[in-house]
Design a protein around this motif. Structure first.
Motif, mmCIF file in Angstrom:
data_model
loop_
_atom_site.group_PDB
_atom_site.id
_atom_site.type_symbol
_atom_site.label_atom_id
_atom_site.label_comp_id
_atom_site.label_asym_id
_atom_site.label_seq_id
_atom_site.Cartn_x
_atom_site.Cartn_y
_atom_site.Cartn_z
ATOM 1 N N MET A 1 1.877 17.559 -6.489
ATOM 2 C CA MET A 1 1.168 16.274 -6.434
ATOM 3 C C MET A 1 0.961 15.850 -4.987
ATOM 4 O O MET A 1 1.816 16.057 -4.132
ATOM 5 N N LYS A 2 -0.169 15.275 -4.706
ATOM 6 C CA LYS A 2 -0.466 14.813 -3.361
ATOM 7 C C LYS A 2 0.157 13.435 -3.143
ATOM 8 O O LYS A 2 0.039 12.549 -3.984
ATOM 9 N N ARG A 3 0.815 13.273 -2.009
ATOM 10 C CA ARG A 3 1.426 11.993 -1.671
ATOM 11 C C ARG A 3 0.377 11.083 -1.036
ATOM 12 O O ARG A 3 -0.194 11.390 -0.005
ATOM 13 N N VAL A 4 0.115 9.946 -1.688
ATOM 14 C CA VAL A 4 -0.813 8.946 -1.175
ATOM 15 C C VAL A 4 0.013 7.744 -0.732
ATOM 16 O O VAL A 4 0.857 7.255 -1.491
ATOM 17 N N VAL A 5 -0.248 7.256 0.476
ATOM 18 C CA VAL A 5 0.451 6.078 0.979
ATOM 19 C C VAL A 5 -0.593 5.020 1.322
ATOM 20 O O VAL A 5 -1.497 5.255 2.138
ATOM 21 N N ALA A 6 -0.491 3.863 0.674
ATOM 22 C CA ALA A 6 -1.364 2.731 0.960
ATOM 23 C C ALA A 6 -0.645 1.806 1.931
ATOM 24 O O ALA A 6 0.516 1.438 1.707
ATOM 25 N N LEU A 7 -1.316 1.431 3.001
ATOM 26 C CA LEU A 7 -0.719 0.591 4.021
ATOM 27 C C LEU A 7 -1.122 -0.864 3.791
ATOM 28 O O LEU A 7 -2.275 -1.240 3.981
ATOM 29 N N ALA A 8 -0.163 -1.676 3.354
ATOM 30 C CA ALA A 8 -0.417 -3.091 3.080
ATOM 31 C C ALA A 8 0.032 -3.913 4.283
ATOM 32 O O ALA A 8 1.222 -4.188 4.457
ATOM 33 N N LEU A 9 -0.935 -4.285 5.117
ATOM 34 C CA LEU A 9 -0.637 -5.126 6.266
ATOM 35 C C LEU A 9 -0.654 -6.591 5.853
ATOM 36 O O LEU A 9 -1.228 -6.949 4.817
ATOM 37 N N ASP A 10 -0.045 -7.463 6.650
ATOM 38 C CA ASP A 10 -0.119 -8.897 6.364
ATOM 39 C C ASP A 10 -1.585 -9.311 6.271
ATOM 40 O O ASP A 10 -2.403 -8.956 7.128
ATOM 41 N N GLY A 11 -1.926 -10.073 5.212
ATOM 42 C CA GLY A 11 -3.305 -10.464 4.968
ATOM 43 C C GLY A 11 -4.049 -9.490 4.091
ATOM 44 O O GLY A 11 -5.265 -9.602 3.922
ATOM 45 N N VAL A 44 4.446 -2.751 7.392
ATOM 46 C CA VAL A 44 4.962 -2.433 8.722
ATOM 47 C C VAL A 44 6.455 -2.155 8.628
ATOM 48 O O VAL A 44 6.997 -1.292 9.315
ATOM 49 N N ARG A 45 7.099 -2.850 7.713
ATOM 50 C CA ARG A 45 8.525 -2.618 7.431
ATOM 51 C C ARG A 45 8.764 -2.983 5.968
ATOM 52 O O ARG A 45 7.947 -3.693 5.367
ATOM 53 N N PRO A 46 9.836 -2.523 5.336
ATOM 54 C CA PRO A 46 10.111 -2.917 3.948
ATOM 55 C C PRO A 46 10.288 -4.425 3.835
ATOM 56 O O PRO A 46 10.795 -5.065 4.758
ATOM 57 N N GLY A 47 9.854 -4.958 2.690
ATOM 58 C CA GLY A 47 10.042 -6.386 2.488
ATOM 59 C C GLY A 47 8.751 -7.094 2.148
ATOM 60 O O GLY A 47 7.797 -6.479 1.667
ATOM 61 N N PRO A 48 8.701 -8.397 2.397
ATOM 62 C CA PRO A 48 7.535 -9.188 1.973
ATOM 63 C C PRO A 48 6.302 -8.904 2.827
ATOM 64 O O PRO A 48 6.394 -8.645 4.032
ATOM 65 N N TYR A 61 8.701 0.353 1.296
ATOM 66 C CA TYR A 61 8.692 1.285 2.425
ATOM 67 C C TYR A 61 8.084 0.656 3.668
ATOM 68 O O TYR A 61 7.263 -0.262 3.593
ATOM 69 N N GLY A 62 8.480 1.207 4.828
ATOM 70 C CA GLY A 62 7.902 0.818 6.099
ATOM 71 C C GLY A 62 6.963 1.900 6.605
ATOM 72 O O GLY A 62 6.583 2.833 5.871
ATOM 73 N N LEU A 63 6.592 1.822 7.891
ATOM 74 C CA LEU A 63 5.613 2.744 8.458
ATOM 75 C C LEU A 63 6.059 4.197 8.427
ATOM 76 O O LEU A 63 5.219 5.108 8.465
ATOM 77 N N ASP A 64 7.366 4.424 8.320
ATOM 78 C CA ASP A 64 7.827 5.820 8.280
ATOM 79 C C ASP A 64 7.334 6.551 7.034
ATOM 80 O O ASP A 64 7.329 7.788 6.984
ATOM 81 N N LEU A 92 -0.832 5.410 12.496
ATOM 82 C CA LEU A 92 -2.059 5.951 11.895
ATOM 83 C C LEU A 92 -2.558 7.163 12.686
ATOM 84 O O LEU A 92 -2.966 8.176 12.111
ATOM 85 N N ARG A 93 -2.526 7.068 14.009
ATOM 86 C CA ARG A 93 -2.949 8.205 14.835
ATOM 87 C C ARG A 93 -2.041 9.411 14.604
ATOM 88 O O ARG A 93 -2.516 10.558 14.534
ATOM 89 N N ALA A 94 -0.757 9.168 14.462
ATOM 90 C CA ALA A 94 0.187 10.260 14.230
ATOM 91 C C ALA A 94 -0.080 10.938 12.890
ATOM 92 O O ALA A 94 -0.056 12.167 12.782
ATOM 93 N N ALA A 95 -0.362 10.133 11.853
ATOM 94 C CA ALA A 95 -0.655 10.700 10.533
ATOM 95 C C ALA A 95 -1.917 11.548 10.582
ATOM 96 O O ALA A 95 -1.978 12.652 10.026
ATOM 97 N N ALA A 96 -2.950 11.032 11.256
ATOM 98 C CA ALA A 96 -4.195 11.804 11.378
ATOM 99 C C ALA A 96 -3.975 13.063 12.202
ATOM 100 O O ALA A 96 -4.521 14.136 11.888
ATOM 101 N N GLY A 97 -3.155 12.958 13.223
ATOM 102 C CA GLY A 97 -2.908 14.087 14.098
ATOM 103 C C GLY A 97 -2.229 15.256 13.416
ATOM 104 O O GLY A 97 -2.443 16.417 13.789
ATOM 105 N N ARG A 98 -1.408 14.955 12.411
ATOM 106 C CA ARG A 98 -0.744 16.059 11.707
ATOM 107 C C ARG A 98 -1.523 16.517 10.479
ATOM 108 O O ARG A 98 -1.040 17.338 9.704
#
Length: 316
Positions: A1-11, A44-48, A61-64, A92-98
């Motif tokens: 299965m492919k791991r998909v990570v959605a990044l939920a930023l404040d707002g 950006v970090r675990p939590g609200p 989860y956080g950015l890791d 984001l740049r690191a994820a794209a870079g790998r």
């Protein structure tokens, strides 16, 4: 299965995030078992995580989490022109870079663009933000009319519901046509919509607020575009020469008489397609087009779709 990570930023716009969830976490059927994807949502970090939608999210989860992602999705945020935190852009740049596939939905494209991941590449975003986007990121090859753009390892979508269009495309691309069709049926939507987001952009001349010396003439033609067959007839109606009309149009309307007249015909055709069951031939005549072929040509140029496709999409 492919791991998909959605990044939920404040707002984060929760509708955008929900489209991602519906595609990659909830599979078709009552069980909702995901097929082919493992979705995690991080902040950006675990939590609200604050949202502008009247409630708060809580992420595990956080950015890791981006470090193990095969696909990274950035939903839109309520104030997309604000600067994004450097730690987010670095992740984001690191994820794209790998080698992770990078996706944005709606105005999430602003975040990818801030990270430099869209430079020199085709991309799209919500039509209402295209001017701001183009001003901030001139190196991006912005396509305001596209529903979504697949540029291989970077994908972007237009606004809101186009997020689901892009996600279904990814399911189709990564799994199969059948898997995307089944998921679309479960979400009670089309597996593939005709045209682009251009058909949803309000017509530039659709809501006219006429001022200046040409106001009376423009209002009369806007009410019945079929009554004026060409620019010469428009000049006669305005009681002036074509040369004078062209000069006055440039000063008062900001375009040429021909382009304005074509826009009025297209706007009337769109209105009739949305609100009536009239045959296309009748609509072409009432809008002032000389033929159905002319109507199709102008409608496709304005909206990216056919009269039948436009009627299916926008019928009120």
């Amino acid at each position: 299965m492919k791991r998909v990570v959605a990044l939920a930023l404040d707002g984060v716009m929760t509708y955008d995030l929900a489209c991602v969830v519906q595609a990659f976490r909830h599979g078709p059927g009552k069980s909702g078992e995901p097929v082919g994807f493992d979705l995690r949502t991080c902040g950006v970090r675990p939590g609200p995580v604050w949202t502008p939608n009247g409630f708060e999210l809580r992420v595990e989860y956080g950015l890791d989490a981006l470090e193990a992602a095969d696909i990274v999705v950035v939903p839109g945020i309520g104030l997309p022109t604000l600067p994004t935190a450097p730690e987010v852009l670095d992740a984001l740049r690191a994820a794209a870079g790998r080698g992770a596939i990078m996706m944005s939905v709606c105005v999430g494209a602003f975040v990818l663009a801030q990270a430099g991941l869209l430079d020199g590449r085709p991309a799209t975003t919500h039509w209402a933000y295209c001017d701001e986007f183009a001003g901030l990121f001139p190196a991006v090859k912005l396509d305001p009319g596209a529903l979504y753009i697949d540029d291989g390892d970077v994908l972007t979508s237009a606004g809101l519901t186009a997020s689901l269009d892009l996600c279904l495309h990814v399911v189709r691309r990564e799994l199969s046509v059948g898997a995307a069709a089944e998921l679309a049926r479960w979400n009670v939507t089309s597996p593939h919509r005709e045209g682009g987001q251009a058909q949803y952009i309000p017509d530039a001349f659709g809501d006219n607020d006429f001022t200046g010396g040409l106001a009376a003439t423009l209002a009369r033609v806007a009410a019945d575009p079929a009554a004026v067959v060409n620019v010469s007839a428009l000049a006669n109606l305005a009681l002036m020469s074509e040369r004078t009309l062209i000069r006055r149009f440039k000063a008062e309307v900001g375009t040429t008489p021909r382009r304005w007249l074509e826009a009025q015909r297209t706007a009337r055709a769109r209105e009739l397609l949305e609100t009536t069951d009239l045959p296309v031939e009748v609509i072409a005549a009432r809008a002032g087009f000389g033929s159905v072929t002319a109507l199709r040509s102008h409608l496709r140029a304005a909206t990216g779709t056919t009269p039948a496709g436009y009627r299916r999409s926008l019928r009120r």
